[in-house]
Scaffold this active site. Structure first.
Site, PDB file in Angstrom:
ATOM      1  N   TYR A 188      27.436 -19.630 -20.120  1.00 35.59           N
ATOM      2  CA  TYR A 188      28.639 -19.007 -19.554  1.00 35.59           C
ATOM      3  C   TYR A 188      28.276 -17.986 -18.475  1.00 35.59           C
ATOM      4  O   TYR A 188      28.784 -18.053 -17.355  1.00 35.59           O
ATOM      5  CB  TYR A 188      29.437 -18.338 -20.666  1.00 35.59           C
ATOM      6  CG  TYR A 188      30.738 -17.729 -20.207  1.00 35.59           C
ATOM      7  CD1 TYR A 188      31.800 -18.535 -19.793  1.00 35.59           C
ATOM      8  CD2 TYR A 188      30.934 -16.354 -20.220  1.00 35.59           C
ATOM      9  CE1 TYR A 188      33.014 -17.985 -19.386  1.00 35.59           C
ATOM     10  CE2 TYR A 188      32.140 -15.795 -19.818  1.00 35.59           C
ATOM     11  CZ  TYR A 188      33.174 -16.612 -19.407  1.00 35.59           C
ATOM     12  OH  TYR A 188      34.369 -16.063 -19.004  1.00 35.59           O
ATOM     13  N   ASP A 189      27.366 -17.055 -18.815  1.00 37.10           N
ATOM     14  CA  ASP A 189      26.998 -15.991 -17.873  1.00 37.10           C
ATOM     15  C   ASP A 189      26.461 -16.569 -16.572  1.00 37.10           C
ATOM     16  O   ASP A 189      26.931 -16.238 -15.479  1.00 37.10           O
ATOM     17  CB  ASP A 189      25.939 -15.066 -18.489  1.00 37.10           C
ATOM     18  CG  ASP A 189      26.393 -14.434 -19.792  1.00 37.10           C
ATOM     19  OD1 ASP A 189      27.554 -14.642 -20.186  1.00 37.10           O
ATOM     20  OD2 ASP A 189      25.576 -13.735 -20.415  1.00 37.10           O
ATOM     21  N   VAL A 230      39.382  -8.882 -30.106  1.00 34.86           N
ATOM     22  CA  VAL A 230      40.767  -8.486 -30.382  1.00 34.86           C
ATOM     23  C   VAL A 230      41.438  -9.474 -31.327  1.00 34.86           C
ATOM     24  O   VAL A 230      42.013  -9.087 -32.351  1.00 34.86           O
ATOM     25  CB  VAL A 230      41.580  -8.350 -29.078  1.00 34.86           C
ATOM     26  CG1 VAL A 230      43.059  -8.140 -29.393  1.00 34.86           C
ATOM     27  CG2 VAL A 230      41.066  -7.180 -28.239  1.00 34.86           C
ATOM     28  N   GLY A 255      28.994  -1.046 -34.340  1.00 42.14           N
ATOM     29  CA  GLY A 255      30.319  -0.818 -33.776  1.00 42.14           C
ATOM     30  C   GLY A 255      30.351   0.187 -32.652  1.00 42.14           C
ATOM     31  O   GLY A 255      31.426   0.504 -32.129  1.00 42.14           O
ATOM     32  N   PRO A 260      26.370  -7.357 -24.916  1.00 37.41           N
ATOM     33  CA  PRO A 260      26.337  -6.141 -24.098  1.00 37.41           C
ATOM     34  C   PRO A 260      26.636  -4.892 -24.925  1.00 37.41           C
ATOM     35  O   PRO A 260      27.527  -4.901 -25.778  1.00 37.41           O
ATOM     36  CB  PRO A 260      27.434  -6.376 -23.054  1.00 37.41           C
ATOM     37  CG  PRO A 260      27.641  -7.851 -23.036  1.00 37.41           C
ATOM     38  CD  PRO A 260      27.366  -8.325 -24.421  1.00 37.41           C
ATOM     39  N   ARG A 272      30.472  -1.779 -21.683  1.00 35.19           N
ATOM     40  CA  ARG A 272      31.211  -2.569 -20.701  1.00 35.19           C
ATOM     41  C   ARG A 272      32.405  -1.763 -20.221  1.00 35.19           C
ATOM     42  O   ARG A 272      33.275  -1.404 -21.002  1.00 35.19           O
ATOM     43  CB  ARG A 272      31.667  -3.872 -21.372  1.00 35.19           C
ATOM     44  CG  ARG A 272      32.359  -4.894 -20.487  1.00 35.19           C
ATOM     45  CD  ARG A 272      31.539  -5.355 -19.329  1.00 35.19           C
ATOM     46  NE  ARG A 272      30.272  -5.969 -19.625  1.00 35.19           N
ATOM     47  CZ  ARG A 272      30.083  -7.169 -20.166  1.00 35.19           C
ATOM     48  NH1 ARG A 272      31.096  -7.888 -20.550  1.00 35.19           N
ATOM     49  NH2 ARG A 272      28.884  -7.647 -20.323  1.00 35.19           N
TER      50      ARG A 272
END
Length: 330
Positions: free
Chosen positions: A148-149, A191, A210, A277, A280
């Site tokens: 994807y990246d 989400v 987290g 990551p 961000r």
């Protein structure tokens, strides 16, 4: 665009963002050709649009050439969440790279503008914070996320080469963590994961401690940025960051979702995936200067809309019982 009544091609148009874009363009008076192979898009996202005479749905894989007549092209086709794009990494790369070639070839033949939805993932695990468009990124080219990246990075390269060599009018936007109604129930992004788990009182799964941060942009704000980018003159090519510069930790997001749903869910931690990551956050100075754009929807408001959507969806499937209208947390 060419003005009221033009015909617009939206690839990936049955997907989360694409279906919202199709609805908006129809509301503004355009004819819309929605192209999707339904690998991750959902027919239910666009079925209500089929009654509109200005809407056309075509099942097609953008990795194969497409011969249609349109006035504008929005290229959104590509799986966008790690579980989706890692399921078939070779096809993900084909969608990004061959899709870019095919859509740019179409734009060149027709002499029409084309917009590419790129991604904040082109920055990888960034060493610069916040991320500006001039930053070249820190991407692992052989990791599990690289399909994807690097696919999106390669697509950007192809877009700018077509612009320089063939004069194709291109627009490139880099989207940061868009969320909202019509995300897939098994989308796999943070989400939707948290909301679905919370609504069912299941454990909230956090990878790592987290503390990693994300910047969440509600879909209506993202759409506004995309449409404004397409409306710019031919000298504006991008790339331009489209995202919300308000930064939250993943743990803060989980706590907010639990509070807004009134959930009894507990938080459980699991090992951090490779190349995830740690921070961000977009620098949106260019979007402000070129598009007069900034996000307007606060996280709590957007989460409320998203929770309502998934609560209704889960209730239809018998996966939640009575609705709990708690919300707020803003």
């Amino acid at each position: 665009m060419t003005g009221f009544g033009g015909r617009v091609l939206v690839t990936g148009g049955a997907g989360f963002i694409g279906s919202h874009l199709c609805r908006r363009l129809l509301a503004e008076g355009y004819g819309v050709l929605c192209v999707d192979d339904f690998s991750t898009g959902a027919r239910s996202n666009v079925e209500p649009l089929l009654a509109n005479p200005r809407f056309e749905l075509l099942e097609h894989d953008v990795a194969r050439p497409l011969h249609v007549d349109v006035d504008t092209i929005y290229n959104l086709a590509c799986p966008a969440s790690p579980p989706q794009y890692q399921k078939d990494p070779i096809q993900t790369m084909k969608t990004s790279v061959l899709g870019a070639f095919n859509m740019l070839g179409l734009a060149k033949r027709l002499g029409v503008p084309i917009l590419q939805t790129s991604t904040s993932e082109v920055y990888g695990d960034p060493l610069q914070h916040p991320q500006m468009e001039a930053y070249w990124g820190n991407v692992n080219p052989i990791g599990l996320r690289s399909c994807y990246d690097e696919g999106k990075r390669c697509a950007e390269t192809i877009f700018f080469d077509y612009h320089r060599e063939h004069g194709v009018q291109i627009k490139v936007v880099r989207l940061f963590n868009t969320f909202g109604p019509r995300m897939l129930i098994d989308d796999g992004r943070v989400v939707s994961n948290f909301v679905i788990q919370a609504l069912q009182n299941l454990p909230i799964t956090i990878y790592g401690d987290g503390s990693q941060t994300r910047s969440f942009c509600y879909v209506d704000d993202t759409l506004e940025g995309i449409v404004r980018m397409m409306a710019t003159g031919p000298d504006v090519t991008g790339p331009v960051n489209i995202g919300n510069p308000q930064e939250f930790t993943v743990l803060e997001l989980a706590q907010k979702v639990i509070a807004m749903t009134g959930s009894a869910s507990e938080i459980r931690h699991f090992p951090l995936p490779s190349d995830d990551p740690t921070r961000r956050k977009p620098d949106i100075s260019q979007a402000a200067a070129l598009l007069d754009w900034a996000p307007k929807v606060p996280l709590a408001e957007g989460l409320g809309q998203t929770i309502d959507y998934f609560e209704t969806l889960l209730a239809r499937q018998g996966l939640v019982t009575a609705p709990r209208k708690v919300r707020s947390a803003g």
